[in-house]
Design a protein around this motif. Structure first.
Motif, PDB file in Angstrom:
ATOM      1  N   ARG A  75       0.850  -1.197   0.000  1.00 34.39           N
ATOM      2  CA  ARG A  75       0.000   0.000   0.000  1.00 34.39           C
ATOM      3  C   ARG A  75       0.881   1.240   0.000  1.00 34.39           C
ATOM      4  N   GLY A  76       0.839   1.992  -1.094  1.00 37.70           N
ATOM      5  CA  GLY A  76       1.722   3.133  -1.202  1.00 37.70           C
ATOM      6  C   GLY A  76       1.046   4.361  -1.776  1.00 37.70           C
ATOM      7  N   SER A  77       1.675   5.505  -1.567  1.00 39.58           N
ATOM      8  CA  SER A  77       1.242   6.784  -2.109  1.00 39.58           C
ATOM      9  C   SER A  77       2.471   7.467  -2.686  1.00 39.58           C
ATOM     10  N   GLY A  78       2.329   8.056  -3.902  1.00 40.92           N
ATOM     11  CA  GLY A  78       3.495   8.627  -4.550  1.00 40.92           C
ATOM     12  C   GLY A  78       3.231   9.997  -5.129  1.00 40.92           C
ATOM     13  N   ALA A  79       4.315  10.701  -5.419  1.00 39.83           N
ATOM     14  CA  ALA A  79       4.207  12.031  -6.018  1.00 39.83           C
ATOM     15  C   ALA A  79       5.513  12.374  -6.716  1.00 39.83           C
ATOM     16  N   HIS A  80       5.403  13.287  -7.704  1.00 37.71           N
ATOM     17  CA  HIS A  80       6.562  13.797  -8.425  1.00 37.71           C
ATOM     18  C   HIS A  80       7.136  15.010  -7.709  1.00 37.71           C
ATOM     19  N   GLY A  81       8.378  15.293  -8.004  1.00 33.92           N
ATOM     20  CA  GLY A  81       8.974  16.475  -7.414  1.00 33.92           C
ATOM     21  C   GLY A  81      10.332  16.771  -8.001  1.00 33.92           C
ATOM     22  N   VAL A  82      11.103  17.579  -7.280  1.00 35.93           N
ATOM     23  CA  VAL A  82      12.429  17.984  -7.729  1.00 35.93           C
ATOM     24  C   VAL A  82      13.374  18.016  -6.537  1.00 35.93           C
ATOM     25  N   PHE A  83      14.610  17.606  -6.771  1.00 30.88           N
ATOM     26  CA  PHE A  83      15.660  17.685  -5.760  1.00 30.88           C
ATOM     27  C   PHE A  83      16.693  18.717  -6.222  1.00 30.88           C
ATOM     28  N   GLU A  84      17.046  19.624  -5.320  1.00 30.52           N
ATOM     29  CA  GLU A  84      18.061  20.624  -5.639  1.00 30.52           C
ATOM     30  C   GLU A  84      19.236  20.478  -4.685  1.00 30.52           C
ATOM     31  N   ALA A  85      20.434  20.287  -5.256  1.00 27.63           N
ATOM     32  CA  ALA A  85      21.650  20.212  -4.450  1.00 27.63           C
ATOM     33  C   ALA A  85      22.027  21.618  -3.993  1.00 27.63           C
ATOM     34  N   THR A  86      22.230  21.776  -2.704  1.00 31.61           N
ATOM     35  CA  THR A  86      22.459  23.113  -2.146  1.00 31.61           C
ATOM     36  C   THR A  86      23.833  23.298  -1.529  1.00 31.61           C
ATOM     37  N   SER A  90      31.819  18.066  -3.639  1.00 23.40           N
ATOM     38  CA  SER A  90      32.668  17.454  -4.664  1.00 23.40           C
ATOM     39  C   SER A  90      33.908  16.806  -4.059  1.00 23.40           C
ATOM     40  N   ASP A  91      34.275  17.207  -2.831  1.00 23.80           N
ATOM     41  CA  ASP A  91      35.392  16.555  -2.164  1.00 23.80           C
ATOM     42  C   ASP A  91      35.036  15.155  -1.707  1.00 23.80           C
ATOM     43  N   LEU A  92      33.724  14.853  -1.638  1.00 21.92           N
ATOM     44  CA  LEU A  92      33.272  13.550  -1.163  1.00 21.92           C
ATOM     45  C   LEU A  92      32.796  12.637  -2.280  1.00 21.92           C
ATOM     46  N   THR A  93      32.181  13.209  -3.331  1.00 21.69           N
ATOM     47  CA  THR A  93      31.588  12.368  -4.374  1.00 21.69           C
ATOM     48  C   THR A  93      31.609  13.089  -5.713  1.00 21.69           C
ATOM     49  N   ARG A  94      31.721  12.293  -6.785  1.00 19.60           N
ATOM     50  CA  ARG A  94      31.645  12.860  -8.127  1.00 19.60           C
ATOM     51  C   ARG A  94      30.260  12.683  -8.733  1.00 19.60           C
ATOM     52  N   ALA A  95      29.270  12.257  -7.926  1.00 18.87           N
ATOM     53  CA  ALA A  95      27.912  12.084  -8.431  1.00 18.87           C
ATOM     54  C   ALA A  95      27.355  13.415  -8.912  1.00 18.87           C
ATOM     55  N   ALA A  96      26.907  13.451 -10.175  1.00 15.28           N
ATOM     56  CA  ALA A  96      26.418  14.701 -10.758  1.00 15.28           C
ATOM     57  C   ALA A  96      25.196  15.235 -10.034  1.00 15.28           C
ATOM     58  N   VAL A  97      24.393  14.331  -9.449  1.00 19.22           N
ATOM     59  CA  VAL A  97      23.181  14.761  -8.759  1.00 19.22           C
ATOM     60  C   VAL A  97      23.499  15.690  -7.597  1.00 19.22           C
ATOM     61  N   PHE A  98      24.736  15.625  -7.074  1.00 17.58           N
ATOM     62  CA  PHE A  98      25.114  16.440  -5.928  1.00 17.58           C
ATOM     63  C   PHE A  98      25.929  17.668  -6.307  1.00 17.58           C
ATOM     64  N   THR A  99      26.030  17.976  -7.601  1.00 18.33           N
ATOM     65  CA  THR A  99      26.684  19.220  -8.001  1.00 18.33           C
ATOM     66  C   THR A  99      25.831  20.398  -7.554  1.00 18.33           C
ATOM     67  N   GLY A 128       7.660   2.883   4.461  1.00 18.57           N
ATOM     68  CA  GLY A 128       8.671   2.949   3.422  1.00 18.57           C
ATOM     69  C   GLY A 128       8.827   4.375   2.922  1.00 18.57           C
ATOM     70  N   PHE A 129      10.046   4.742   2.562  1.00 16.38           N
ATOM     71  CA  PHE A 129      10.354   6.091   2.067  1.00 16.38           C
ATOM     72  C   PHE A 129      11.363   5.896   0.931  1.00 16.38           C
ATOM     73  N   ALA A 130      10.861   5.806  -0.311  1.00 16.20           N
ATOM     74  CA  ALA A 130      11.707   5.489  -1.460  1.00 16.20           C
ATOM     75  C   ALA A 130      11.696   6.642  -2.451  1.00 16.20           C
ATOM     76  N   VAL A 131      12.875   7.033  -2.898  1.00 16.41           N
ATOM     77  CA  VAL A 131      13.002   8.166  -3.824  1.00 16.41           C
ATOM     78  C   VAL A 131      13.792   7.720  -5.053  1.00 16.41           C
ATOM     79  N   LYS A 132      13.200   7.959  -6.229  1.00 17.26           N
ATOM     80  CA  LYS A 132      13.895   7.683  -7.484  1.00 17.26           C
ATOM     81  C   LYS A 132      14.366   9.008  -8.074  1.00 17.26           C
ATOM     82  N   PHE A 133      15.683   9.151  -8.218  1.00 18.63           N
ATOM     83  CA  PHE A 133      16.280  10.348  -8.807  1.00 18.63           C
ATOM     84  C   PHE A 133      16.546  10.070 -10.290  1.00 18.63           C
ATOM     85  N   TYR A 134      15.978  10.904 -11.160  1.00 11.56           N
ATOM     86  CA  TYR A 134      16.205  10.747 -12.593  1.00 11.56           C
ATOM     87  C   TYR A 134      17.412  11.611 -12.985  1.00 11.56           C
ATOM     88  N   THR A 135      18.622  11.146 -12.682  1.00 16.04           N
ATOM     89  CA  THR A 135      19.824  11.957 -12.846  1.00 16.04           C
ATOM     90  C   THR A 135      20.333  11.904 -14.284  1.00 16.04           C
TER      91      THR A 135
END
Length: 687
Positions: A75-86, A90-99, A128-135
C-alpha cells in the motif's frame, strides 16, 4: 525446544538445532541445510557470495510468493517532485546529482510495510520512504524507511521476519499489524530485533502525516570522489514541517474516520499548493571512526548518533505534482537498490547485500512462479521440507502456521516444522587468497552480538510520555499474544533494555517479572540522543497543521473571523464544523457555510480545536453526544482546546479540566502548535 548454540561456526547467534524426531530442513531440491540463519560471506565482514544457493533459493522463493501486489510495501502513495543540491560536496563524491545548484526530477513513494494494497493508512507500522532520482547519469534509487534501523542484520532472515508479521498462515488474520503470536514469537527469538522493536513501539510508527516524518537510507553506503577516495555515508531526509505523530487512541479513531487519511493528506497538500519539502542530510565518516565504535557500522540494527556525527544538509526535495495515473506511476514504479550512479557505492552490510539481489528479482517477475521444482521432471526424489510456501502453481497443502523460524510453536503442541542438520551441506572453507577478504564463512562479526545497547539508547532518549507510549504499546501488542511462553520471553528480553520498561509491561499483562534472558554480548550504557525523540523535535509552528472550529446556530461571526485570522496568520488552516451539513445561522442572521458536518468530522482529524458557541448553542449541543465526544477526544488526545465564554458548559460536560492548553479564543494560534503531555496522566491509563 530451543537449544542455545554459541560455537564460533555461527557467530554466537542464538540458534535452533535439529533434535529428537524432527524432520531435516532441506532446499526445494532435497539437499539438507546445515545453517539457515547466516548467509555465506567472504570473511566475517566481507561481501555475501553469489555461490550461496541456500540464500538465493530462499530469497528467490520468497520474492515470488505473492501475486500481483508487492510482497511488502503493497500500500503506497506517490508524487513527483524535484531535488536541488544546495551544498558543494565534490570533495566527497563525483555524483552529478550532488553538483551544487543542480535540479533533478524525482518520484517518491511512501508506503506501509505489513498490510496489503487494500489495507488502511494508519496501522502501527514502519513506513517505506523510497526516492527515485532521474539523474543525468541514470537513475539512482534511495530505498529506505522512516526509521533509521531495521529488525535484522542479515538478509537471509528477511523472509522469516515478513512471514511472522504478515497474516498468520492458517487463518489469514490479523491484517497489517504486529500484535499477534507469530511476530512476537519470532521477535522474542531474535534478540537483534530489540532496538527496532522499541522504534516500532514508539510514536514513530504513528505518523501524523507523510509530510511530517523523517526518511532514512538505513544502510551504510559509500561516497566516492573523482580521485577514487571513498567515505562511509548514511542518508537522512529531514521534513521541513518537523516531526509529528498521533497517539494510539487517536490513530484508532482516525482509521475509523478515514482509511485513506495519509494518502488524502498528501494529495490534498500538493493539490492545494502546500508542497511538502525535505532536506537531504548525510552523516559522513571514515574507517578510523568506524573501527573505533562499540558497534559495527555495517549492522543495520544500529544507528550512528547524530551527536557523534552531525547530519550535514546537502539538498532539498520538494514534491510538487501528484501522479496522473495511480496504476501507471505509483503502482508500477520499480525501486532497485542496485540503481546507483558513479560516485555512490555499496558497503558490505549483509542486509543490503541481500537486497541487491532481491529487488531486481522481485520486480522482474511479480506475476511469475517459483514452484518449478514441483514439476515431476524437476522434483527431488526424497522429501523436501522447508518454510518456502505459496506462489503460483503451488501443489502442496502445508498445514499449520509454522512458516518461519526460529519458532517455539512446538511448546504449545503445534508442528514447528523442519530444522537444520549438522550433517547438512556446508561450504568448504578455503585459505585466504590474494583476491579474497577471508575464508568463506557463515558468521557474523563479534560486535553484531550486541542486541540491546542501542535499544537502551533509544529508551533513555525518550521523554517520560514517549516511554509511557512504548510501554503501553508493548502491553497492548502482547495482550493479543496467546502462548504465555512467548509473552514471558519478550519481557525477559526487555529486562536487558530497561528494568522499568520490563516491569511496566509485565504488570500490564498480568505476569510476574521473569529473569532476564542471557545476552550474548553484555549491553553498555550510551549517552542519550535527543535527536531520537519526536517530542523533543516537534516544531513550534502551525504550518501544515489544521484547527477544527466547532460552530452552531447563534455563534458570533466576529469571534469566528478572529479565530480564523489568527490561525491562518500563523500558517495554519481552519476547518469549520457544524451540526448540520449546510452550516450554521449566526447571531446576526447570516448563514455561515461549514466545511464538514459534526458526525463526519471528528476532532482527531485536527491538530487543535476551537469551540465558538452562543449560550443557546452550547445548551443545544449538550444534548448531542457527537459534540461532547468531539471535545472530549480533543482534550484526551492532548490538543489545545480554545472556547468562547458561552461554550464552557460543553467543555464541562466533556470533562475538560483547565490547564495551559485550555485557552481563550484569542490564544488559539499560540496554543495550537503543541500537545499538552502533562495532561496525559489524567486522561489515559499508562502501562
Amino acid at each position: 525446544m530451543t537449544e542455545q548454540n554459541r560455537n564460533p561456526g555461527n557467530g554466537g547467534e542464538t540458534h535452533q538445532q535439529a533434535g529428537g524426531d524432527v524432520p531435516v530442513l532441506t532446499t526445494n531440491h532435497g539437499v539438507p541445510v546445515s545453517d539457515n540463519q547466516n548467509s555465506l560471506k567472504s570473511g566475517a565482514r566481507g561481501p555475501t557470495l553469489l555461490e550461496d544457493f541456500v540464500l538465493r533459493e530462499k530469497i528467490f522463493h520468497f520474492d515470488h510468493e505473492r501475486i500481483p501486489e508487492r510482497i511488502v510495501h503493497a500500500r503506497g502513495s506517490g508524487a513527483h517532485g524535484v531535488f536541488e543540491a544546495t551544498d558543494d560536496i565534490s570533495d566527497l563524491t563525483r555524483a552529478a546529482v550532488f553538483t551544487k545548484g543542480t535540479k533533478t526530477e524525482v518520484f517518491t513513494r511512501f508506503s506501509t510495510v505489513a498490510g496489503g494494497a487494500g489495507s488502511v493508512d494508519t496501522p502501527r507500522d514502519v513506513r517505506g520512504f523510497a526516492v527515485k532520482f532521474y539523474t543525468t547519469e541514470g537513475n539512482w534509487d534511495l530505498v529506505g524507511n522512516n526509521i533509521p534501523v531495521f529488525f535484522i542484520q542479515d538478509a537471509i532472515k528477511f523472509p522469516d521476519l515478513i512471514h511472522s508479521v504478515k497474516m498468520e498462515a492458517d487463518r489469514a488474520y490479523p491484517q497489517a499489524g504486529s500484535a499477534h503470536d507469530t511476530f512476537w514469537d519470532w521477535a522474542s527469538l531474535t534478540p537483534e530485533s530489540t532496538h527496532m522493536q522499541l522504534w516500532a513501539m514508539s510514536d514513530r510508527t504513528l505518523p501524523r502525516s507523510l509530510r511530517m516524518m523523517e526518511g532514512f537510507g538505513v544502510h551504510t553506503f559509500q561516497l566516492v570522489n573523482a580521485e577514487g577516495k571513498s567515505s562511509f555515508v548514511k542518508f537522512h531526509w529531514k521534513p521541513r514541517l518537523g516531526l509529528q505523530s498521533t497517539i494510539w487512541d487517536e490513530t484508532l479513531k482516525l482509521q475509523a474516520a478515514d482509511n485513506d487519511y495519509h494518502r488524502r493528506d498528501l494529495w490534498e497538500a500538493i493539490d492545494g499548493g502546500d508542497f511538502p519539502e525535505w532536506d537531504l542530510g548525510i552523516q559522513v565518516f571514515d574507517k578510523a571512526f568506524a573501527d573505533a565504535q562499540p558497534y559495527d557500522v555495517l549492522d543495520s540494527t544500529k544507528l550512528i548518533p547524530e551527536e557523534d556525527v552531525p547530519v550535514r544538509i546537502i539538498g532539498t526535495m520538494t514534491l510538487n505534482r501528484n501522479a496522473d495515473n495511480f496504476f501507471a506511476e505509483t503502482e508500477q514504479v520499480a525501486f532497485l537498490p542496485t540503481n546507483v550512479v558513479p560516485g555512490i557505492d555499496f558497503s558490505n552490510d549483509p542486509l543490503l547485500q541481500g537486497r541487491l539481489f532481491s529487488y531486481l528479482d522481485t520486480q522482474k517477475s511479480r506475476l511469475g512462479t517459483t514452484n518449478f521444482h514441483q514439476i515431476p521432471i524437476n522434483a527431488p526424489r526424497n522429501d523436501a521440507q522447508n518454510f518456502q510456501r505459496d506462489g503460483m502453481m503451488q501443489t502442496k497443502v502445508p498445514k499449520g502456521r509454522a512458516n518461519y523460524e526460529p519458532n517455539s510453536l512446538s511448546v504449545i503442541g503445534e508442528d514447528g516444522g523442519p530444522r537444520e542438520s549438522p550433517n547438512g551441506f556446508a561450504t568448504t572453507t578455503n585459505p585466504t587468497g590474494p583476491d579474497e577478504q577471508g575464508e568463506k564463512l557463515r558468521i557474523r562479526a563479534e560486535l553484531f552480538g550486541d542486541h540491546y545497547s542501542q535499544a537502551r539508547l533509544f529508551w533513555v532518549s525518550m521523554t517520560d510520555n514517549e516511554r509511557a507510549h512504548i510501554a503501553s504499546a508493548f502491553t497492548f501488542e502482547l495482550s493479543k499474544v496467546g502462548p504465555a511462553h512467548i509473552r514471558k520471553r519478550v519481557v525477559a528480553n526487555l529486562r536487558n533494555v530497561n528494568e522499568e520498561l520490563a516491569a511496566r509491561v509485565a504488570d500490564g499483562i498480568g505476569m510476574d517479572l521473569p529473569p532476564a534472558n542471557p545476552a550474548f554480548r553484555e549491553p553498555v550504557d550510551m549517552a542519550p540522543s535527543p535527536a531520537l525523540s519526536i517530542q523533543r523535535n516537534m516544531k513550534d509552528t502551525l504550518a501544515g497543521r489544521m484547527v477544527g472550529v466547532l460552530i452552531a446556530d447563534g455563534s458570533d461571526g466576529a469571534e469566528i473571523d478572529t479565530v480564523t485570522s489568527a490561525i491562518e496568520g500563523a500558517g495554519g488552516k481552519v476547518f469549520l464544523v457544524a451540526p448540520k451539513v449546510g452550516g450554521a445561522k449566526l447571531a446576526d442572521g447570516s448563514m455561515k457555510e461549514a466545511h464538514g458536518q459534526l458526525a463526519g468530522s471528528p476532532s482527531q482529524l485536527f491538530d487543535a480545536v476551537a469551540v465558538v458557541l452562543s449560550a443557546d448553542g452550547a445548551r443545544a449541543l449538550l444534548k448531542e453526544g457527537a459534540a461532547v465526544q468531539w471535545v472530549m477526544d480533543a482534550f484526551g488526545h492532548l490538543k489545545a482546546v480554545a472556547a468562547s465564554a458561552d461554550a464552557r458548559p460543553l467543555l464541562d460536560r466533556a470533562g475538560v479540566e483547565k490547564d495551559e492548553g485550555v485557552v481563550a479564543l484569542d490564544q488559539i494560534a499560540s496554543a495550537a502548535t503543541k500537545r499538552y503531555w502533562a495532561r496525559e496522566d489524567g486522561v489515559r491509563t499508562l502501562a
